[in-house]
Design a protein around this motif. Structure first.
Motif, short mmCIF file in Angstrom:
data_model
loop_
_atom_site.label_atom_id
_atom_site.label_comp_id
_atom_site.label_asym_id
_atom_site.label_seq_id
_atom_site.Cartn_x
_atom_site.Cartn_y
_atom_site.Cartn_z
N THR A 1 -2.21 13.49 -22.72
CA THR A 1 -0.63 12.76 -22.85
C THR A 1 0.02 12.25 -21.67
O THR A 1 -1.04 12.00 -20.81
N ARG A 2 0.64 10.73 -22.01
CA ARG A 2 0.79 9.85 -21.34
C ARG A 2 2.35 9.43 -21.40
O ARG A 2 2.80 9.71 -22.55
N GLU A 3 2.92 8.84 -20.73
CA GLU A 3 4.24 8.15 -20.39
C GLU A 3 3.96 6.86 -20.89
O GLU A 3 3.48 6.56 -20.55
N LEU A 4 5.07 6.95 -21.77
CA LEU A 4 4.99 5.56 -22.51
C LEU A 4 6.09 4.80 -23.02
O LEU A 4 7.20 5.87 -22.55
N GLY B 1 8.73 -5.24 -37.29
CA GLY B 1 8.95 -4.70 -38.63
C GLY B 1 8.52 -3.20 -38.55
O GLY B 1 9.15 -2.03 -38.52
N GLU B 2 7.07 -2.52 -39.53
CA GLU B 2 7.46 -1.04 -39.95
C GLU B 2 6.81 -0.33 -38.63
O GLU B 2 6.49 0.87 -38.86
N ASP B 3 6.38 -0.56 -37.88
CA ASP B 3 5.50 -0.37 -36.34
C ASP B 3 6.76 -0.52 -35.65
O ASP B 3 8.23 -0.96 -35.45
N LEU B 4 6.56 0.05 -34.36
CA LEU B 4 7.22 0.41 -33.46
C LEU B 4 6.54 -0.05 -31.83
O LEU B 4 4.83 0.43 -32.09
N VAL B 5 7.08 -0.70 -30.83
CA VAL B 5 6.06 -1.35 -30.34
C VAL B 5 6.48 -0.51 -28.93
O VAL B 5 6.98 -0.35 -28.36
N PHE B 6 5.08 0.35 -28.18
CA PHE B 6 5.01 0.93 -26.83
C PHE B 6 4.35 0.19 -25.65
O PHE B 6 3.47 -0.31 -25.88
N MET B 7 5.03 0.85 -24.61
CA MET B 7 3.86 0.12 -23.51
C MET B 7 3.29 1.35 -22.87
O MET B 7 4.58 1.79 -22.39
N ASP B 8 1.81 1.72 -22.40
CA ASP B 8 1.67 2.25 -21.40
C ASP B 8 1.99 2.34 -19.44
O ASP B 8 1.97 0.66 -19.27
N LEU B 9 3.37 3.28 -18.75
CA LEU B 9 3.41 2.86 -17.90
C LEU B 9 2.29 2.59 -16.88
O LEU B 9 2.54 1.82 -15.35
N GLU B 10 1.31 2.99 -16.80
CA GLU B 10 -0.13 3.59 -15.57
C GLU B 10 -0.27 1.74 -16.20
O GLU B 10 -1.11 0.90 -14.64
N THR B 11 -1.16 1.51 -17.15
CA THR B 11 -2.32 0.33 -17.56
C THR B 11 -1.63 -0.79 -17.94
O THR B 11 -1.90 -2.04 -18.33
N TYR B 12 -0.01 -0.66 -18.10
CA TYR B 12 0.65 -1.67 -19.05
C TYR B 12 0.26 -2.80 -20.26
O TYR B 12 0.78 -3.49 -20.51
N GLU B 13 -0.27 -2.01 -21.14
CA GLU B 13 -1.06 -1.15 -21.91
C GLU B 13 -0.37 -1.66 -23.54
O GLU B 13 0.03 -0.87 -23.72
N GLN B 14 0.09 -2.44 -24.21
CA GLN B 14 1.34 -2.24 -25.61
C GLN B 14 0.22 -2.68 -26.64
O GLN B 14 -0.56 -1.80 -27.15
N PHE B 15 0.93 -1.17 -27.63
CA PHE B 15 0.67 -0.18 -28.50
C PHE B 15 1.82 -0.35 -30.04
O PHE B 15 2.82 -0.61 -29.43
N HIS B 16 1.48 -1.03 -31.15
CA HIS B 16 2.05 -1.03 -32.49
C HIS B 16 2.19 0.59 -32.86
O HIS B 16 0.68 1.00 -33.19
N VAL B 17 2.94 0.95 -33.26
CA VAL B 17 2.62 2.50 -33.64
C VAL B 17 3.80 2.86 -34.46
O VAL B 17 4.52 1.93 -34.68
N PRO B 18 2.69 3.20 -35.90
CA PRO B 18 3.47 3.15 -37.21
C PRO B 18 4.88 4.41 -36.55
O PRO B 18 4.90 5.25 -36.05
N GLY C 1 11.86 11.62 -34.33
CA GLY C 1 12.58 10.97 -34.19
C GLY C 1 13.03 9.14 -33.61
O GLY C 1 13.75 9.48 -32.61
N ALA C 2 12.43 9.39 -34.72
CA ALA C 2 12.03 7.59 -34.34
C ALA C 2 13.73 7.05 -34.62
O ALA C 2 13.90 6.24 -34.09
N ARG C 3 14.63 7.40 -35.26
CA ARG C 3 15.64 6.79 -35.39
C ARG C 3 16.70 7.19 -33.90
O ARG C 3 17.48 6.62 -33.60
N PHE C 4 16.55 7.53 -32.84
CA PHE C 4 17.44 7.89 -32.10
C PHE C 4 16.05 7.26 -30.65
O PHE C 4 16.81 7.08 -29.88
N LEU C 5 15.16 6.56 -31.42
CA LEU C 5 15.12 5.65 -29.50
C LEU C 5 16.22 4.17 -29.40
O LEU C 5 16.56 3.96 -30.59
N LYS C 6 16.34 3.82 -28.50
CA LYS C 6 16.90 2.93 -27.96
C LYS C 6 15.64 2.36 -26.90
O LYS C 6 14.81 2.41 -26.36
N GLU C 7 15.40 0.78 -26.79
CA GLU C 7 14.84 -0.40 -25.59
C GLU C 7 14.69 0.72 -24.35
O GLU C 7 15.46 0.51 -24.98
N GLY C 8 13.53 0.35 -24.17
CA GLY C 8 13.91 0.68 -22.55
C GLY C 8 13.60 2.43 -22.16
O GLY C 8 13.09 2.98 -20.87
#
Length: 184
Positions: free
Chosen positions: A67-70, A77-94, A100-107
């Protein structure tokens, strides 16, 4: 390897070429013969559920899920982009893998279950604070609807709020149920 008698809800295993999480578990001791284990699994990649029956001596391959902090960056598009706070790697997640994706706000900082460097499931905090963008004025005596009115949040989600809540206020929302919890 893990014995099927050690399965518990939340245990993650690899079987049938996929990654599965045990949702329900029941140990059945029959009158004659050996015991059986009936377990319900949810696929961590597709979300499909399946019920399987095992003999008590069988073994499954257990997996280590970290379990990691993102941090949520932006929709793509149909994906959401997240960044790993340890490695700064970015992921595209469906969107389907984010509860609860409708409650996500940037940052926003969320927790992600990672397996071999890729995200399996993203979980928002139980309660998030969001600003109300639009809501109709509450009319005194309008309690036929239970004393609530719809409110559009800064993420575009619509929740029911009490009549006294006004646009511009910051409220707390339960991400599991989508219900108003209180003022921030």
């Amino acid at each position: 390897m893990i014995s099927v008698t050690d399965l518990r809800p939340g245990t993650k295993v690899k079987m049938d070429g996929g990654l599965w999480e045990c949702v329900e578990y029941q140990h059945q001791k029959l009158g004659r013969g050996g015991a059986k284990v009936v377990a319900k699994f949810k696929n961590l990649e597709t979300g499909a559920t399946v019920e399987r029956t095992f003999n008590s001596g069988e073994k499954l391959e257990d997996i280590y899920v970290e379990t990691r902090e993102l941090q949520y960056l932006y929709p793509d598009g149909e994906d959401l982009v997240f960044m790993d706070l340890e490695t700064y790697e970015q992921f595209h997640v469906p969107k389907g893998r984010v509860e609860g994706a409708r409650f996500l706000k940037e940052g926003m900082t969320v927790l992600g279950d990672m397996y071999e460097g890729r995200p399996l499931k993203i979980a928002l905090p139980t309660v998030v604070e969001l600003r109300i963008v639009d809501t109709p004025p509450g009319v005194r005596g309008d309690t036929v609807s239970g004393g609530s009115k719809p409110a559009t949040l800064e993420t575009g989600a619509v929740v029911q709020v009490p009549l006294f809540v006004e646009p511009g206020e910051v409220i707390k929302v339960d991400t599991r149920t989508g219900e108003y919890v209180g003022r921030a």
